[in-house]
Write a protein that holds these residues in place. Structure first.
Motif, mmCIF file in Angstrom:
data_model
loop_
_atom_site.group_PDB
_atom_site.id
_atom_site.type_symbol
_atom_site.label_atom_id
_atom_site.label_comp_id
_atom_site.label_asym_id
_atom_site.label_seq_id
_atom_site.Cartn_x
_atom_site.Cartn_y
_atom_site.Cartn_z
ATOM 1 N N ARG A 226 0.840 -1.120 -0.053
ATOM 2 C CA ARG A 226 -0.102 -0.160 -0.211
ATOM 3 C C ARG A 226 0.878 1.156 0.085
ATOM 4 O O ARG A 226 1.952 1.084 0.443
ATOM 5 C CB ARG A 226 -0.738 -0.033 1.294
ATOM 6 N N PRO A 227 0.323 2.238 -0.615
ATOM 7 C CA PRO A 227 1.326 3.432 -0.522
ATOM 8 C C PRO A 227 1.385 4.048 0.624
ATOM 9 O O PRO A 227 0.614 4.020 1.499
ATOM 10 C CB PRO A 227 0.540 4.466 -1.437
ATOM 11 N N LEU A 228 2.798 4.428 0.981
ATOM 12 C CA LEU A 228 3.061 4.935 2.274
ATOM 13 C C LEU A 228 2.520 6.426 2.328
ATOM 14 O O LEU A 228 2.325 7.198 3.311
ATOM 15 C CB LEU A 228 4.711 5.297 2.469
ATOM 16 N N LYS A 229 2.234 7.091 1.247
ATOM 17 C CA LYS A 229 1.684 8.428 1.119
ATOM 18 C C LYS A 229 2.874 9.755 1.312
ATOM 19 O O LYS A 229 2.425 10.715 2.012
ATOM 20 C CB LYS A 229 0.240 8.540 1.910
ATOM 21 N N THR A 230 3.962 9.155 1.474
ATOM 22 C CA THR A 230 5.189 10.152 1.528
ATOM 23 C C THR A 230 5.646 10.670 0.115
ATOM 24 O O THR A 230 6.027 11.772 0.070
ATOM 25 C CB THR A 230 6.207 9.611 2.323
ATOM 26 N N ALA A 231 5.866 9.609 -0.962
ATOM 27 C CA ALA A 231 6.573 10.017 -1.988
ATOM 28 C C ALA A 231 6.063 8.912 -3.143
ATOM 29 O O ALA A 231 5.939 7.752 -2.660
ATOM 30 C CB ALA A 231 7.803 10.202 -1.982
ATOM 31 N N TYR A 235 6.352 2.450 -0.343
ATOM 32 C CA TYR A 235 5.211 1.546 0.244
ATOM 33 C C TYR A 235 5.356 1.059 1.573
ATOM 34 O O TYR A 235 6.569 1.053 1.990
ATOM 35 C CB TYR A 235 4.991 0.300 -0.732
ATOM 36 N N PHE A 236 4.325 0.612 2.321
ATOM 37 C CA PHE A 236 4.245 -0.195 3.294
ATOM 38 C C PHE A 236 3.794 -1.667 2.779
ATOM 39 O O PHE A 236 3.101 -1.663 1.890
ATOM 40 C CB PHE A 236 3.804 0.259 4.468
ATOM 41 N N PHE A 237 4.226 -2.659 3.404
ATOM 42 C CA PHE A 237 3.624 -4.159 3.123
ATOM 43 C C PHE A 237 2.863 -4.657 4.232
ATOM 44 O O PHE A 237 3.419 -4.560 5.407
ATOM 45 C CB PHE A 237 4.889 -4.911 2.954
#
Length: 282
Positions: A226-231, A235-237
């Protein structure tokens, strides 16, 4: 106890909480975020939210909020079989419009094409909303695709049962809270869900992270990014880990920390399955 769920009455979420908490006070909310916030704000003792469907995949609103914003964890998982029914107001014989959620419409597309090829399709926010809407317009030639519980809740007549194309359709729901509540269902096994964040300076970080479980013989039942929403590209898993060997999982988590992989526990929980009468899970 007070239990928050994704409304309205007659939804699959409503059926889950009625089954798991038959004697408790059930409070409906309009969206998943509000269901979770109800617990965070002290309005309820537990919140119940959908987390994944076997056909449509993960419920991103649930997972993203729990990772980015919440400190609450899953303490139980309830698996609900998904069966879609075509329903009308009692005595209605003419159908010109069929209302439902896009997923239910997609699941029942073949049936609609075969038996109602000329009807108009109307999208609603949920299957239960569709059932409630047609019950409020009994004079109109409307039908809804919704669960059987919606027909019972709004006094509708089911005219076609189990119209979904795929039989193996299940949705996972998480019970969010602090301690495991009593749930009158049979438990099958236990899992832990972790959200991993990988360091930029560790080559093969995901491989190394997963290896901490692999070489210990710990089974992973899911992995998703899922996107980390930082750049862009970060992602995080999310991984689901079988939690029968708790000590092994503990040492795997210690190894993750040692090699610099961060993680957040989204829950450790027993799994319960709702078995509908006459529909044993295969």
């Amino acid at each position: 106890m007070k239990i928050a769920y994704l409304g309205p009455k007659g939804s699959f979420s409503h059926h889950v909480v009625k089954t798991a908490f038959p004697d408790e006070d059930l409070l409906a909310f309009a969206n998943i975020t509000d269901v979770i916030k109800a617990y965070e704000n002290g309005l309820v003792d537990y919140s119940v939210v959908p987390v994944e469907n076997s056909i449509e995949g993960s419920v991103h609103e649930t997972l993203d909020y729990l990772f980015h914003q919440a400190s609450i964890q899953a303490v139980a998982e309830i698996v609900q079989p998904i069966h879609q029914q075509l329903m009308v107001v009692q005595g209605q014989s003419k159908i010109e419009k069929i209302f439902s959620h896009p997923q239910a419409l997609a699941q029942g597309k073949k049936y609609i094409d075969d038996f109602y090829p000329n009807v108009k399709i109307e999208i609603t926010a949920s299957t239960a909303y569709a059932a409630r809407f047609i019950s409020e317009h009994p004079e109109q030639p409307y039908a809804a695709i919704a669960p059987k519980s919606s027909a019972m809740e709004y006094g509708l007549e089911v005219i076609a049962e189990d119209i979904q194309e795929m039989e193996a359709n299940y949705t996972r729901f998480w019970v969010l809270g602090t301690n495991l509540p009593p749930i009158p269902l049979k438990t099958e096994t236990e899992k832990m869900t972790l959200a991993l964040t990988l360091p930029d300076n560790l080559p093969g970080a995901l491989y190394k992270g997963l290896s901490t479980f692999s070489w210990r013989g710990i089974n992973l039942t899911k992995i998703e990014s899922r996107p980390l929403k930082t750049a862009l590209g970060e992602y995080f898993f999310i991984i689901d880990v079988e939690f029968t060997e708790k000590e092994l999982v503990h040492f795997a988590r210690k190894e993750l920390e040692a090699i610099g992989i961060g993680y957040k526990i989204l829950g450790s929980y027993p799994i319960y399955t709702i078995v509908e009468k006459g529909k044993e899970r295969r």
